[in-house]
Design a protein around this motif. Structure first.
Motif, PDB file in Angstrom:
ATOM      1  N   GLU A   1       0.815  -1.207   0.000  1.00 56.79           N
ATOM      2  CA  GLU A   1       0.000   0.000   0.000  1.00 56.79           C
ATOM      3  C   GLU A   1       0.851   1.259   0.000  1.00 56.79           C
ATOM      4  O   GLU A   1       0.362   2.362   0.240  1.00 56.79           O
ATOM      5  CB  GLU A   1      -0.905   0.009   1.245  1.00 56.79           C
ATOM      6  N   HIS A   2       2.146   1.134  -0.305  1.00 50.69           N
ATOM      7  CA  HIS A   2       3.088   2.241  -0.116  1.00 50.69           C
ATOM      8  C   HIS A   2       2.648   3.521  -0.826  1.00 50.69           C
ATOM      9  O   HIS A   2       2.652   4.599  -0.244  1.00 50.69           O
ATOM     10  CB  HIS A   2       4.484   1.829  -0.596  1.00 50.69           C
ATOM     11  N   HIS A   3       2.286   3.442  -2.127  1.00 51.45           N
ATOM     12  CA  HIS A   3       1.996   4.668  -2.866  1.00 51.45           C
ATOM     13  C   HIS A   3       0.651   5.271  -2.471  1.00 51.45           C
ATOM     14  O   HIS A   3       0.532   6.484  -2.341  1.00 51.45           O
ATOM     15  CB  HIS A   3       2.027   4.388  -4.366  1.00 51.45           C
ATOM     16  N   GLY A   4      -0.362   4.453  -2.297  1.00 55.06           N
ATOM     17  CA  GLY A   4      -1.647   4.949  -1.821  1.00 55.06           C
ATOM     18  C   GLY A   4      -2.426   5.772  -2.822  1.00 55.06           C
ATOM     19  O   GLY A   4      -3.381   6.454  -2.459  1.00 55.06           O
TER      20      GLY A   4
ATOM     21  N   THR B   1      -1.479  10.467  -6.824  1.00 54.09           N
ATOM     22  CA  THR B   1      -0.769  11.642  -6.309  1.00 54.09           C
ATOM     23  C   THR B   1       0.452  11.233  -5.502  1.00 54.09           C
ATOM     24  O   THR B   1       1.542  11.801  -5.661  1.00 54.09           O
ATOM     25  CB  THR B   1      -1.709  12.485  -5.431  1.00 54.09           C
ATOM     26  N   ALA B   2       0.283  10.222  -4.649  1.00 57.53           N
ATOM     27  CA  ALA B   2       1.406   9.749  -3.839  1.00 57.53           C
ATOM     28  C   ALA B   2       2.490   9.130  -4.723  1.00 57.53           C
ATOM     29  O   ALA B   2       3.685   9.270  -4.458  1.00 57.53           O
ATOM     30  CB  ALA B   2       0.920   8.742  -2.807  1.00 57.53           C
ATOM     31  N   PHE B   3       2.060   8.447  -5.792  1.00 55.27           N
ATOM     32  CA  PHE B   3       3.021   7.833  -6.710  1.00 55.27           C
ATOM     33  C   PHE B   3       3.881   8.906  -7.387  1.00 55.27           C
ATOM     34  O   PHE B   3       5.110   8.781  -7.478  1.00 55.27           O
ATOM     35  CB  PHE B   3       2.279   7.011  -7.760  1.00 55.27           C
ATOM     36  N   VAL B   4       3.245   9.985  -7.851  1.00 54.07           N
ATOM     37  CA  VAL B   4       3.983  11.078  -8.493  1.00 54.07           C
ATOM     38  C   VAL B   4       4.946  11.719  -7.509  1.00 54.07           C
ATOM     39  O   VAL B   4       6.115  11.996  -7.829  1.00 54.07           O
ATOM     40  CB  VAL B   4       3.001  12.125  -9.059  1.00 54.07           C
TER      41      VAL B   4
ATOM     42  N   ARG C   1       9.184  11.885  -7.741  1.00 50.75           N
ATOM     43  CA  ARG C   1       9.982  13.111  -7.629  1.00 50.75           C
ATOM     44  C   ARG C   1      10.978  13.010  -6.477  1.00 50.75           C
ATOM     45  O   ARG C   1      12.119  13.502  -6.581  1.00 50.75           O
ATOM     46  CB  ARG C   1       9.059  14.318  -7.441  1.00 50.75           C
ATOM     47  N   ARG C   2      10.549  12.389  -5.415  1.00 55.02           N
ATOM     48  CA  ARG C   2      11.472  12.175  -4.288  1.00 55.02           C
ATOM     49  C   ARG C   2      12.662  11.339  -4.733  1.00 55.02           C
ATOM     50  O   ARG C   2      13.814  11.629  -4.386  1.00 55.02           O
ATOM     51  CB  ARG C   2      10.719  11.475  -3.153  1.00 55.02           C
ATOM     52  N   GLN C   3      12.391  10.289  -5.502  1.00 53.32           N
ATOM     53  CA  GLN C   3      13.455   9.414  -5.984  1.00 53.32           C
ATOM     54  C   GLN C   3      14.442  10.191  -6.857  1.00 53.32           C
ATOM     55  O   GLN C   3      15.657  10.042  -6.739  1.00 53.32           O
ATOM     56  CB  GLN C   3      12.845   8.257  -6.779  1.00 53.32           C
TER      57      GLN C   3
END
Length: 291
Positions: A230-233, A236-239, A243-245
């Motif tokens: 469930e990490h990305h959720g 929006t969380a995936f995007v 960007r964090r990566q």
């Protein structure tokens, strides 16, 4: 009948006959049994139908909730729930055949409301569980503030019985910075494989960016992330995560991300990947040094 149920609810869903008779009549207990609002789980022990299974099993045996079941009671992180409740009986007490099914241990242990104390729970789990599960419980207890590390170290030093050295190792390695069960399990793999230099929740910060890595090697700028399903959720969380990566890469960090399946069932793959990363030359640092 409602009064009997209320008494049981205040006692965590179950109680002995003597505890009930202190506040309700025997007639009320019999009436509640007949109506099905309570049930007899062992001789002289009664419970609500929805009573917590571990505590109910412990009281049906005249013991205390312990080990992984106690960890769940204290809301500590566990990698996998036990298939049966774990119960500890005082040394010399016989198991009740009529009691509810459970895994029984024997020891004289400190308890709070028929559950082993948080410190004792951590020590019991460290004694009986594999490193990844034991470290998960110990990390969680420290992170939640239920135990103090110095007190835990002192308790492990005083402990007697089998696996004493193993318990002390788990306690010594436990870290309150750990924030998830999968992160603790990943760190346990590194520990058992002798891979040093990684620590929990390493910050990466500068004027325009701030993040924390589940595990980070500061000198080599290698980050390890343990991602649940469930990490990305959501999109929006995936995007945001993409960007964090990218930002971490621009700041000279090589980040390896491992799934639940990797950490739980792909140990060799995880070890190979981390060791491979450590053999690579460091990434070029294009921006100011991270914290």
């Amino acid at each position: 009948m409602a009064e009997v149920g209320e008494v049981l609810a205040r006692r965590g869903g179950s109680a002995g006959f003597a505890d009930l008779r202190a506040v309700v009549s025997a007639r009320a207990i019999r009436a509640a049994l007949t109506a099905g609002t309570i049930r007899r789980i062992a001789k002289g022990v009664y419970a609500l139908p929805e009573a917590p299974p571990a505590l109910t099993a412990a009281r049906s045996q005249g013991g205390a909730v312990s080990h992984l079941s106690a960890a769940q009671h204290w809301r500590l992180g566990v990698l996998a729930a036990p298939s049966l409740p774990h119960v500890t009986l005082p040394i010399g007490r016989q198991r009740r055949r009529a009691g509810l099914p459970c895994v029984v241990h024997w020891a004289d242990v400190p308890v709070i409301d028929d559950v082993t104390t948080p410190i004792r729970t951590v020590l019991d789990c460290a004694r009986t569980l594999p490193m990844n599960e034991a470290l998960t419980v110990a990390d969680s207890a420290l992170h939640l503030g239920l135990v103090d590390h110095d007190e835990l170290l002192d308790a492990s030093a005083r402990l007697v019985g089998p696996n004493r050295r193993r318990i002390q190792q788990v306690v010594r390695l436990a870290d309150r910075r750990a924030e998830s069960v999968l992160e603790s399990a990943l760190r346990a793999i590194l520990i058992e494989e002798g891979i040093d230099g990684f620590e929990p929740q390493v910050p990466v910060r500068d004027a325009g960016f701030s993040a924390r890595l589940d595990l980070g090697h500061r000198q080599r700028r290698i980050g390890l992330e343990a991602d649940g399903f469930e990490h990305h959720g959501g999109r929006t969380a995936f995007v945001r995560d993409c960007r964090r990566q990218v930002n971490l890469s621009l700041r000279g960090w090589l980040v390896l991300r491992f799934s639940w399946e990797d950490v739980m069932y792909g140990r060799d793959w995880v070890v190979e990947a981390v060791r491979g990363a450590l053999e690579l030359p460091p990434l070029t640092n294009r921006l100011p040094q991270a914290a």
